[in-house]
Design an enzyme around this catalytic site. Structure first.
Site, short mmCIF file in Angstrom:
data_model
loop_
_atom_site.label_atom_id
_atom_site.label_comp_id
_atom_site.label_asym_id
_atom_site.label_seq_id
_atom_site.Cartn_x
_atom_site.Cartn_y
_atom_site.Cartn_z
N TYR A 143 -10.44 -20.09 11.16
CA TYR A 143 -11.90 -20.06 11.32
C TYR A 143 -12.61 -20.90 10.26
CZ TYR A 143 -11.22 -16.19 14.65
OH TYR A 143 -10.84 -15.40 15.71
N LYS A 192 3.16 -15.14 12.40
CA LYS A 192 3.87 -15.87 13.45
C LYS A 192 4.83 -16.83 12.73
CE LYS A 192 4.43 -16.91 17.83
NZ LYS A 192 5.26 -16.05 18.66
N ASP A 224 2.84 -11.49 18.47
CA ASP A 224 2.99 -11.16 19.90
C ASP A 224 3.65 -9.80 20.06
OD1 ASP A 224 5.03 -12.55 18.64
OD2 ASP A 224 5.62 -13.73 20.38
N ASP A 248 -8.70 -10.47 14.06
CA ASP A 248 -9.84 -10.45 14.99
C ASP A 248 -9.38 -9.92 16.35
OD1 ASP A 248 -12.26 -10.91 16.16
OD2 ASP A 248 -12.20 -13.09 16.01
N ASP A 252 -9.66 -5.78 18.11
CA ASP A 252 -10.33 -5.52 19.40
C ASP A 252 -9.38 -4.76 20.33
OD1 ASP A 252 -12.61 -6.82 18.56
OD2 ASP A 252 -12.87 -7.92 20.45
#
Ligand code: NAD
Length: 383
Positions: A143, A192, A224, A248, A252
């Site tokens: 970001y 990852k 994942d 992020d 959620d």
């Protein structure tokens, strides 16, 4: 008695509605425990663009710096969706985090047992409850990395760079391990590392930090797999620490496990006691101005403010308990209206009830519950 200056950035959409409920709750808590909160409003997001031409005016940053903490509603909405890149309302969030040095985002995801049937997972998976703390890095990663557009032989190409320094990973890892020491002493670091160099550095630094916390069990998990495990067996998690973008997305996902995004608070912290507190949801333009938003995420964010910025633990618990009690009594907002309270008759027959409240009414119920539970003005309170 404490006196605290709180900058209030209501923002767009449902931001003003949920912030008003949170301020009402803070005011009542202050009244009962003898603290004074001075609320000063500031502009950010779409409303700031409309009124000043900038999504994050300097005056807002200055007011935040002069305050003890910040309460933020949410920013953004379709009205500003055509603006590009830096001009968008959401840029204000990144600007605030960067300007205020808020690199650690704590996102607790807890199931209120009264809302167990709002959880889309099977009862045997939920068991006696889910209590996860997601510690998300907030001022680094993709970001904040280099980004742009350039021409290529295949047409335009756009890019966003994910990069982390050792120092950035170290400080967020320390936050996660410190948090774990106050909880179940388990950290899952999500990355990852099978594909990304930045994740390999992340994994190495988190492992190094773990050596200072021999009591804490550290596990590494690919993102994942983490997304899958959150659904398959969420109770395995205590503290999850991860990068900006992974945090992020995973938070959620965790919010849906708890029943609604309207329930989850967050705290963004830097080095000192200063922090910015906000619900994890966005501005929900689809329900803005209808008095149907759930204010609980914002109200629980105000409880986090009391705990993390002001050290007012009893006061924070008082707000959290009031939320739990109101839900146990069967009061619901529209987003959790299908999660009925189940009542058993003396003969053992089950029936369901739920009382659906607007945003304002839910805020007032929680405020009244705080008052009633603390036996102050109890005679004036009715449920
Ligand atoms: P959103 O969180 O605003 O809404 C997603 C869904 O959840 C919608 O159906 C909404 O009605 C519902 N919802 C959200 N909060 C709720 C609440 N308190 N009570 C009841 N229902 C609630 O996400 P989105 O639709 O992807 O984004 C809308 C806007 O918000 C966009 O402009 C986005 O960029 C912005 N946004 C801002 C923030 C922030 O300010 N921190 C975070 C996420 C999204």
């Amino acid at each position: 008695m404490g006196r605290f200056k709180v900058a209030v950035i209501e923002g767009d959409g449902i931001g003003p509605e949920v912030c008003r409920a949170a301020c009402e709750v803070l005011e009542k808590t202050g009244e009962i425990f003898g603290h004074e909160f001075e609320f000063n409003k500031a502009l950010a997001g779409g409303i700031a663009i409309d009124e000043t031409g900038e999504c994050l005016p300097e005056a807002t940053v200055n007011l935040c710096r002069a305050s003890d903490s910040v309460l933020l509603g949410a920013v953004g909405g379709p009205k500003w969706d055509d603006l590009s890149g830096e001009a968008r309302p959401e840029t204000a969030l990144l600007g605030l985090r960067e300007e205020l040095g808020l690199y650690a985002n704590l996102r607790p995801a807890t199931i209120h047992m009264a809302l167990k049937n709002a959880c889309p997972l099977k009862e045997e998976i939920i068991g006696d409850g889910i209590d996860i703390l997601i510690v998300r890095e907030l001022t680094g990663g993709i970001y904040f990395g280099e980004k742009g557009w350039k021409g290529s032989k295949n047409g335009m190409k756009a890019y966003d760079v994910e990069s982390y320094s050792e120092a950035e990973v170290k400080r967020i890892a320390i936050r996660a391990f410190d948090s774990a020491m106050k909880r179940q002493k388990r950290v899952v670091s999500v990355d990852k590392a099978n594909v990304m160099e930045s994740s390999r550095l992340w994994r190495r630094v988190v492992t190094e930090v773990s050596h200072d916390y021999p009591e804490v069990e550290l596990t590494h998990m690919y993102v994942d797999n983490a997304a899958m495990q959150l659904i398959k067996d969420p109770r395995q998690f205590d503290v999850m620490v991860t990068s900006n973008i992974f945090g992020d997305i995973l938070s959620d996902e965790a919010s849906m496990i708890t029943g609604s995004i309207g329930l989850l608070p967050s705290a963004s912290l830097g080095e000192g006691s200063f922090g910015m507190y906000e619900p994890i949801h966005g501005s929900a333009p689809d329900i803005a101005g209808q008095n149907t938003a759930n204010p609980i995420a914002a109200i629980l964010s105000s409880a986090m403010m009391l705990r993390h910025s002001f050290g007012l633990i009893e006061e924070a618990r008082c707000i959290e308990n009031a939320v739990t009690k109101v839900l146990e009594l069967g009061y619901r907002t529209y987003d959790i209206k299908d999660s009925y309270k189940i009542i058993k008759s003396e003969e053992g027959r089950e029936s369901v009830t739920s009382m659906i409240m607007g945003c304002k009414e839910m805020g007032s119920l929680i405020t009244n519950m705080i008052q009633a539970e603390n036996k102050v003005f109890a005679n004036n309170t009715s449920f």
